[in-house]
Design an enzyme around this catalytic site. Sequence first.
Site, mmCIF file in Angstrom:
data_model
loop_
_atom_site.group_PDB
_atom_site.id
_atom_site.type_symbol
_atom_site.label_atom_id
_atom_site.label_comp_id
_atom_site.label_asym_id
_atom_site.label_seq_id
_atom_site.Cartn_x
_atom_site.Cartn_y
_atom_site.Cartn_z
ATOM 1 N N ASN A 67 0.893 -1.149 0.000
ATOM 2 C CA ASN A 67 0.000 0.000 0.000
ATOM 3 C C ASN A 67 0.938 1.207 0.000
ATOM 4 O OD1 ASN A 67 -2.638 1.070 2.335
ATOM 5 N ND2 ASN A 67 -2.401 1.518 0.177
ATOM 6 N N ASN B 257 -6.306 10.759 0.071
ATOM 7 C CA ASN B 257 -6.455 9.688 -0.896
ATOM 8 C C ASN B 257 -5.910 10.105 -2.258
ATOM 9 O OD1 ASN B 257 -7.945 7.870 0.831
ATOM 10 N ND2 ASN B 257 -9.724 9.209 0.581
ATOM 11 N N CYS C 173 -5.135 5.956 8.187
ATOM 12 C CA CYS C 173 -4.576 4.931 7.311
ATOM 13 C C CYS C 173 -3.589 4.105 8.119
ATOM 14 C CB CYS C 173 -3.887 5.569 6.113
ATOM 15 S SG CYS C 173 -3.178 4.356 4.966
ATOM 16 N N ASN D 205 -12.571 5.474 10.109
ATOM 17 C CA ASN D 205 -13.109 5.565 8.755
ATOM 18 C C ASN D 205 -14.028 4.361 8.540
ATOM 19 O OD1 ASN D 205 -11.117 3.621 8.664
ATOM 20 N ND2 ASN D 205 -10.076 4.432 6.881
ATOM 21 N N ASN E 209 -15.006 1.977 2.498
ATOM 22 C CA ASN E 209 -14.034 0.972 2.088
ATOM 23 C C ASN E 209 -14.713 -0.390 2.186
ATOM 24 O OD1 ASN E 209 -11.559 2.831 2.169
ATOM 25 N ND2 ASN E 209 -12.351 3.032 4.236
ATOM 26 N N GLU F 165 -10.622 0.661 -1.697
ATOM 27 C CA GLU F 165 -10.539 1.821 -0.817
ATOM 28 C C GLU F 165 -11.182 3.024 -1.501
ATOM 29 O OE1 GLU F 165 -7.214 2.675 1.805
ATOM 30 O OE2 GLU F 165 -6.057 1.174 0.702
ATOM 31 N N ARG F 166 -12.099 3.670 -0.787
ATOM 32 C CA ARG F 166 -12.741 4.858 -1.356
ATOM 33 C C ARG F 166 -11.664 5.891 -1.682
ATOM 34 N NH1 ARG F 166 -15.186 8.261 3.815
ATOM 35 N NH2 ARG F 166 -13.327 8.004 5.074
ATOM 36 N N CYS G 275 -4.827 -2.590 3.055
ATOM 37 C CA CYS G 275 -5.506 -1.500 3.762
ATOM 38 C C CYS G 275 -5.399 -1.792 5.246
ATOM 39 C CB CYS G 275 -6.964 -1.397 3.325
ATOM 40 S SG CYS G 275 -7.929 -0.184 4.250
ATOM 41 N N GLY G 276 -4.685 -0.966 5.983
ATOM 42 C CA GLY G 276 -4.424 -1.231 7.392
ATOM 43 C C GLY G 276 -5.671 -1.178 8.253
ATOM 44 N N THR G 277 -6.466 -0.109 8.108
ATOM 45 C CA THR G 277 -7.710 -0.057 8.864
ATOM 46 C C THR G 277 -8.641 -1.180 8.421
ATOM 47 O OG1 THR G 277 -8.573 1.591 7.308
ATOM 48 C CG2 THR G 277 -7.611 2.412 9.374
#
Length: 281
Positions: free
Chosen positions: A14, A74, A83, A157, A190, A208-209, A217-219
């Site tokens: 990422n 983003n 993020c 998020n 997301n 991811e939006r 994607c970490g979250t």
Amino acid sequence: MSLFPWLKGHGTENDFVILPDPEGSVHGELDAALVRFLCDRHAGIGADGVLRVVRGDKQSYVEDGGDWFMDYRNADGSIAEMCGNGVRVFVKYLAEAGWIDGKPVRVGTRAGVKEVAQNDDGTLTVDMGEPRIPDAAGIVVEANGHQWPALHVDMGNPHAVAFVDSLAEPGNLCDQPTWSPVEAFPQGVNVEFVVRRGARDVQMRVHERGAGETRSCGTGTCAVTVAAARAARDELPVTYRVGVPGGEVTVTWRADNHLELTGPAVVHARGEFDRVWLPGI
């Protein structure tokens, strides 16, 4: 010639453009056109997002900016709250630049302050805070002509997590999957698609939006851990291995309800742009 410095890093592929701006004086309000240009993989550097590095007391976005504030955008120029991969890359850069020591650092984000620790094996661990699971029953996501029920998990998020039989089912995730009811995610969402590989071991893909399909994607890995642990009725604390196209991370859901994300981060390129080519500068 007036030159503008940048760096490039990634966490499980990422990837991010890093903009050093410790005094908050170079960019002011980071221009969306500049972000889109830097993230363009043909005309710019290419990335899933931009990390602007500002001292915590030099930003005006949040009340507590931490020791250092991560102004994250983003790839389409929109603002993102948090993020999980980006914050590891952010701290990796701070360490390599000599701006922090080996102690945990408080990183300010639009989703609150996150404490990040550097581990002896080179990985970094982020206290991602507590997940929130809004009372949003009946969410359905759709992609590639298929529909799945999804769990809404908020990690600062929004995420919609759907379990699938095969990660090929959602098809091309460059385009945003749709969801219903539409009002469940007024700012976009997301979307993670997940399969189980074994006990406390999952694999995922993500849209991811504002960025499209990304390698990680970490979250999102935290949201997936919450959804998987709830479905399995795991008792806390519990640790999951989460595979992503760009590698693997571990997520621990602690007894105090906080999530810890551990994974790699590298800063692998740096350079300069002539300001004449940069919009918004």
